[in-house]
Design a protein around this motif. Structure first.
Motif, PDB file in Angstrom:
ATOM      1  N   PRO A 262       0.811  -1.237   0.000  1.00 43.57           N
ATOM      2  CA  PRO A 262       0.000   0.000   0.000  1.00 43.57           C
ATOM      3  C   PRO A 262       0.844   1.287   0.000  1.00 43.57           C
ATOM      4  CG  PRO A 262       0.138  -0.896   2.205  1.00 43.57           C
ATOM      5  CD  PRO A 262       0.842  -1.875   1.322  1.00 43.57           C
ATOM      6  N   LEU A 263       0.148   2.411  -0.023  1.00 43.58           N
ATOM      7  CA  LEU A 263       0.834   3.697   0.136  1.00 43.58           C
ATOM      8  C   LEU A 263       1.405   3.769   1.548  1.00 43.58           C
ATOM      9  CD1 LEU A 263       1.502   6.534  -1.001  1.00 43.58           C
ATOM     10  CD2 LEU A 263      -0.704   7.304  -0.127  1.00 43.58           C
TER      11      LEU A 263
ATOM     12  N   ASP B 126       4.888   3.815   0.035  1.00 42.31           N
ATOM     13  CA  ASP B 126       4.892   4.336  -1.327  1.00 42.31           C
ATOM     14  C   ASP B 126       4.775   3.193  -2.345  1.00 42.31           C
ATOM     15  OD1 ASP B 126       4.880   6.277  -3.211  1.00 42.31           O
ATOM     16  OD2 ASP B 126       7.031   6.734  -3.109  1.00 42.31           O
ATOM     17  N   TYR B 127       3.854   2.284  -2.103  1.00 37.01           N
ATOM     18  CA  TYR B 127       3.574   1.136  -2.983  1.00 37.01           C
ATOM     19  C   TYR B 127       4.792   0.243  -3.195  1.00 37.01           C
ATOM     20  CZ  TYR B 127      -0.288   4.317  -3.825  1.00 37.01           C
ATOM     21  OH  TYR B 127      -1.343   5.171  -3.651  1.00 37.01           O
ATOM     22  N   GLY B 128       5.659   0.196  -2.205  1.00 33.15           N
ATOM     23  CA  GLY B 128       6.833  -0.685  -2.281  1.00 33.15           C
ATOM     24  C   GLY B 128       8.110   0.054  -2.655  1.00 33.15           C
TER      25      GLY B 128
ATOM     26  N   TYR C 190       8.681  -4.752   5.829  1.00 29.51           N
ATOM     27  CA  TYR C 190       7.648  -4.390   6.807  1.00 29.51           C
ATOM     28  C   TYR C 190       6.352  -5.166   6.530  1.00 29.51           C
ATOM     29  CZ  TYR C 190       4.425  -1.790   9.719  1.00 29.51           C
ATOM     30  OH  TYR C 190       3.479  -1.462  10.652  1.00 29.51           O
ATOM     31  N   ALA C 191       5.951  -5.189   5.262  1.00 27.66           N
ATOM     32  CA  ALA C 191       4.702  -5.870   4.891  1.00 27.66           C
ATOM     33  C   ALA C 191       4.755  -7.359   5.224  1.00 27.66           C
ATOM     34  CB  ALA C 191       4.412  -5.656   3.406  1.00 27.66           C
ATOM     35  N   GLN C 192       5.971  -7.910   5.296  1.00 26.21           N
ATOM     36  CA  GLN C 192       6.149  -9.339   5.578  1.00 26.21           C
ATOM     37  C   GLN C 192       6.290  -9.650   7.067  1.00 26.21           C
ATOM     38  OE1 GLN C 192       5.989 -11.784   3.344  1.00 26.21           O
ATOM     39  NE2 GLN C 192       5.535 -10.240   1.790  1.00 26.21           N
ATOM     40  N   LYS C 193       6.417  -8.605   7.889  1.00 26.61           N
ATOM     41  CA  LYS C 193       6.622  -8.838   9.324  1.00 26.61           C
ATOM     42  C   LYS C 193       5.479  -9.674   9.893  1.00 26.61           C
ATOM     43  CE  LYS C 193       7.826  -5.255  12.190  1.00 26.61           C
ATOM     44  NZ  LYS C 193       9.144  -4.839  12.699  1.00 26.61           N
TER      45      LYS C 193
ATOM     46  N   PHE D 108      -1.723  -8.773  12.974  1.00 21.89           N
ATOM     47  CA  PHE D 108      -2.615  -7.743  13.512  1.00 21.89           C
ATOM     48  C   PHE D 108      -3.384  -6.967  12.436  1.00 21.89           C
ATOM     49  CE2 PHE D 108       0.416  -7.998  17.193  1.00 21.89           C
ATOM     50  CZ  PHE D 108      -0.523  -8.484  18.103  1.00 21.89           C
ATOM     51  N   TYR D 109      -3.128  -7.301  11.159  1.00 20.89           N
ATOM     52  CA  TYR D 109      -3.824  -6.586  10.083  1.00 20.89           C
ATOM     53  C   TYR D 109      -5.331  -6.742  10.250  1.00 20.89           C
ATOM     54  CZ  TYR D 109      -4.535  -4.451   5.564  1.00 20.89           C
ATOM     55  OH  TYR D 109      -4.905  -3.584   4.567  1.00 20.89           O
ATOM     56  N   GLY D 110      -6.030  -5.620  10.355  1.00 22.18           N
ATOM     57  CA  GLY D 110      -7.478  -5.646  10.537  1.00 22.18           C
ATOM     58  C   GLY D 110      -7.915  -5.677  11.995  1.00 22.18           C
ATOM     59  N   SER D 111      -6.950  -5.716  12.921  1.00 20.67           N
ATOM     60  CA  SER D 111      -7.306  -5.753  14.345  1.00 20.67           C
ATOM     61  C   SER D 111      -7.540  -4.357  14.905  1.00 20.67           C
ATOM     62  CB  SER D 111      -6.180  -6.383  15.165  1.00 20.67           C
ATOM     63  OG  SER D 111      -5.909  -7.672  14.723  1.00 20.67           O
TER      64      SER D 111
END
Ligand code: A2P
Length: 222
Positions: free
Chosen positions: A9-10, A76-78, A86-89, A95-98
């Motif tokens: 994502p951004l 910034d879209y990667g 970070y996206a892979q942590k 916790f995504y969506g929590s």
């Protein structure tokens, strides 16, 4: 490749529930309105207006942010450094969506931005990037020596021509001054808390009662 990058994502962050957005915006408006009327603020008005004669209406001066959030990682879209990692942590995936409760512990104003300081818990720090403070070094040299999470904030408004990324830098600048031992000038005990002036138009209101903000950890595209 470009396909993988499309999914980044951004930015990732905690997004305030609509119920509390209103409350935070009102508190911030109240603060700006009160600050505007203080003799101490008028005395330092030159920081904002550039001219002593010119009056500043702080509510007009700052353009309000539409969707209140506390950015964790700007990706910034990667394209931003470390965004794929970070996206892979594990914590990010888990916790995504929590939902969480953020503690908004202070409000601050500079000639560039107005924002709320966020005091993160140990659990919330699991979602905080290791290099967020260090990345600010070109602008705030002392930033890397501040504790992890120091940059956490909600941008409430920006002056004309100022990008929201500036809000976290303004906060780090104030925290760096505090760390150096600059006590600032305690200006006033307000209903909301104690107001301190750190020079060059930098004001910090430590909230007597932190605002507890329900949020959702998620991301923003477009
Ligand atoms: P902030 O977190 O202070 O609000 P933009 O609209 O400029 O693309 O920014 C999107 C969001 O990402 C904003 O919330 C902004 O600031 C944050 N942001 C933008 N650039 C950066 C950056 N280089 N580092 C950290 N956060 C950033």
């Amino acid at each position: 490749g470009p396909l993988e990058e499309m999914h980044i994502p951004l930015f990732f962050g905690w997004f305030l529930h609509s119920s509390v957005q209103h409350k935070v915006k009102c508190t911030s408006m109240d603060f700006l309105k009160t600050l505007d009327t203080l003799e101490a603020f008028k005395k330092h008005m030159v920081d904002f207006a550039g001219k002593v004669e010119k009056e500043v209406d702080l509510e007009q001066y700052f353009k309000a942010q539409p969707k209140l959030h506390c950015t964790t990682k700007f990706c910034d879209y990667g394209k931003a450094e470390g965004s794929k990692e970070y996206a892979q942590k594990p914590a990010v995936k888990e916790f995504y969506g929590s939902t969480f409760e953020l503690s908004l512990s202070a409000l601050f104003v500079t000639p560039r931005t107005v924002g709320a300081r966020v005091s993160l818990t140990e659990e919330q720090l699991l979602l905080w990037p290791d290099d967020a403070e260090k990345e600010a070094e070109p602008t705030v040299p002392a930033a890397a020596s501040l504790p992890l999470g120091s940059r956490a904030h909600v941008t409430l408004g920006c002056a004309e021509g100022i990008e929201p990324v500036q809000t976290g830098l303004d906060l780090l600048e104030i925290l760096a001054l505090q760390k150096e031992g600059q006590k600032g000038e305690l200006v006033e005990e307000m209903e909301l808390g104690s107001l301190t002036y750190y020079g060059e138009g930098r004001w910090l209101l430590a909230l007597r009662e932190p605002i507890c903000a329900p949020v959702c950890f998620s991301s923003h595209y477009s």
